[in-house]
Enzyme design. Sequence first.
Site, mmCIF file in Angstrom:
data_model
loop_
_atom_site.group_PDB
_atom_site.id
_atom_site.type_symbol
_atom_site.label_atom_id
_atom_site.label_comp_id
_atom_site.label_asym_id
_atom_site.label_seq_id
_atom_site.Cartn_x
_atom_site.Cartn_y
_atom_site.Cartn_z
ATOM 1 N N TYR A 151 0.863 -1.188 0.000
ATOM 2 C CA TYR A 151 0.000 0.000 0.000
ATOM 3 C C TYR A 151 0.892 1.228 0.000
ATOM 4 O O TYR A 151 1.868 1.301 0.749
ATOM 5 C CB TYR A 151 -0.879 0.003 1.246
ATOM 6 C CG TYR A 151 -1.776 1.226 1.373
ATOM 7 C CD1 TYR A 151 -2.865 1.408 0.529
ATOM 8 C CD2 TYR A 151 -1.524 2.192 2.353
ATOM 9 C CE1 TYR A 151 -3.692 2.526 0.649
ATOM 10 C CE2 TYR A 151 -2.351 3.310 2.487
ATOM 11 C CZ TYR A 151 -3.430 3.473 1.632
ATOM 12 O OH TYR A 151 -4.241 4.572 1.755
ATOM 13 N N ASP A 246 9.249 2.665 -0.227
ATOM 14 C CA ASP A 246 8.221 3.349 0.559
ATOM 15 C C ASP A 246 8.459 2.975 2.023
ATOM 16 O O ASP A 246 8.112 1.880 2.463
ATOM 17 C CB ASP A 246 6.830 2.929 0.093
ATOM 18 C CG ASP A 246 5.730 3.650 0.866
ATOM 19 O OD1 ASP A 246 6.055 4.313 1.876
ATOM 20 O OD2 ASP A 246 4.561 3.542 0.465
ATOM 21 N N LYS A 274 4.528 9.037 9.090
ATOM 22 C CA LYS A 274 4.366 8.457 10.431
ATOM 23 C C LYS A 274 5.438 8.926 11.429
ATOM 24 O O LYS A 274 5.347 10.021 11.935
ATOM 25 C CB LYS A 274 4.285 6.935 10.313
ATOM 26 C CG LYS A 274 3.133 6.545 9.330
ATOM 27 C CD LYS A 274 2.589 5.180 9.517
ATOM 28 C CE LYS A 274 1.639 4.789 8.388
ATOM 29 N NZ LYS A 274 0.260 4.647 8.776
HETATM 30 N N1 PMP Z 1 2.787 4.181 2.323
HETATM 31 C C1 PMP Z 1 2.720 3.274 3.306
HETATM 32 C C2 PMP Z 1 3.700 2.149 3.330
HETATM 33 C C3 PMP Z 1 1.741 3.382 4.291
HETATM 34 O O1 PMP Z 1 1.674 2.472 5.258
HETATM 35 C C4 PMP Z 1 0.839 4.474 4.256
HETATM 36 C C5 PMP Z 1 -0.247 4.653 5.298
HETATM 37 N N2 PMP Z 1 -0.576 3.583 6.047
HETATM 38 C C6 PMP Z 1 0.961 5.400 3.213
HETATM 39 C C7 PMP Z 1 1.943 5.229 2.283
HETATM 40 C C8 PMP Z 1 0.041 6.575 3.131
HETATM 41 O O2 PMP Z 1 0.294 7.453 4.186
HETATM 42 P P1 PMP Z 1 -0.848 8.448 4.697
HETATM 43 O O3 PMP Z 1 -1.912 7.620 5.304
HETATM 44 O O4 PMP Z 1 -0.129 9.335 5.667
HETATM 45 O O5 PMP Z 1 -1.306 9.223 3.503
#
Ligand code: PMP
Length: 437
Positions: A151, A246, A274
């Site tokens: 994701y 990511d 995060k």
């Molecule tokens: N990339 C990863 C690996 C994530 O876990 C997340 C959110 N869980 C995102 C991108 C998107 O981040 P956000 O929810 O802050 O938009």
Amino acid sequence: MSPSTTTRNNEKSAQIFERALTLLPGGVSSPVRAFGAVGGTPPVITSAEGAYVHDVDGNRFLDFVGSWGPLITGHAHADVVAAIQAAVARGTTFGAPTPNEVELAARVTDAYPGLEKVRFTSSGTEATMSAIRVARGFTGRDLLVKFAGCYHGHADHLLVQAGSGLVTFGAPSSAGVPAAFTEKTLVIDLDDEQGLEALFAEHGAEIAAVIIEPIPANNGLLVQRREFLQRVREITREHGALLIFDEVINGFRVARGGAAELFGITPDLATFGKVIGGGLPVGAFGGSAEVMDILAPLGPVYQAGTLSGNPVAMAAGLATLDLLEKGEGWAQLEKLGAELEALLTPILESAPIPARLVRVGSIFWVSWQAGDPPRRADAIDCKAADYYRQIFHGLLEQGVAIAPSAYEVGFLSLAHTSEHLATFAEALRKTLATLTV
Ligand code: PMP
């Protein structure tokens, strides 16, 4: 235990959530919070401190969600709160360069392999979306490769599922996303060098970037073999495509230098979120100066944000990194993780259903199926979701909060103690003992 047989007082939560349902789609600001996968009414949270969250009815939960990853120092850590308060008192946003953003940029680039420059955003979604735009602008190519089960936020071209066949162009996985938006996204399986090679043999010259969570943590915890990640690194280099790690979850969590440090593999671009925001809205993406200088105002790739590099959010991030660095946070988190593993492993081994703990540092997940933990999304047995509902509510009834979905991971923080881990283990043991299978 089914959601309807809760013994805890949740009268006020139920009232507020009922109102929420009339005002917010699903009653929430982000879908998984709605308890759709586990049923029941989510506790409505009013405050949190250290390892605990408190709801409107006065219940206290030992928390292993950590707001889905940011709260690596625990809830409302005094140093983080003080840094935020001091920053707020100086003004909430200036729309101009600030010392804090320069300092946090220095800290991120210093920590992460190969990173020379970063740009801040307000979310992880913006970070990945922008990193992909940079890769496309830099290479002059259009195709993006992602892995099923990873994701990367909710940008249109990332809400995509694999079509049928080995090498396929993606189809939208969400309504509201035109097929034309996802047709430049190719989806392949994790843990599959052959699939990767077949894809590059066919489309290598058109691929701008491969994006991957090096430790995929959004569809269970699908720990990858280093050889596979190394092959992804090599093949992107061979074909002039950029590799994007990511690290929105992994970054500053599994190690100071994220998964890149852990695996000893350096990507071309990395995305963060995060932990670097310490609980406030922050994302970031970065790479070499050569790649990053393609961004406006220096280069032709446009990217911007009214609140990007927000001084209060930067202060929270800096205070969080201070705590991790000064207190040898990553060693402490690994110690806690190992302790949790030692406690849970025998309990899971004697559970009435097959179960195996999967852990990388302070990220953990239970694979509720027989055999080795899965490395790819389609290897997860969906039956687990049925048991998970009981396990989740069984724990919640005992005051322990884990993620309300079998596919979401758990997080440890510096606020967790050996006692907290023992409480969790005992609650899990009791829950599994009463599981109806
Ligand atoms: N990339 C990863 C690996 C994530 O876990 C997340 C959110 N869980 C995102 C991108 C998107 O981040 P956000 O929810 O802050 O938009």
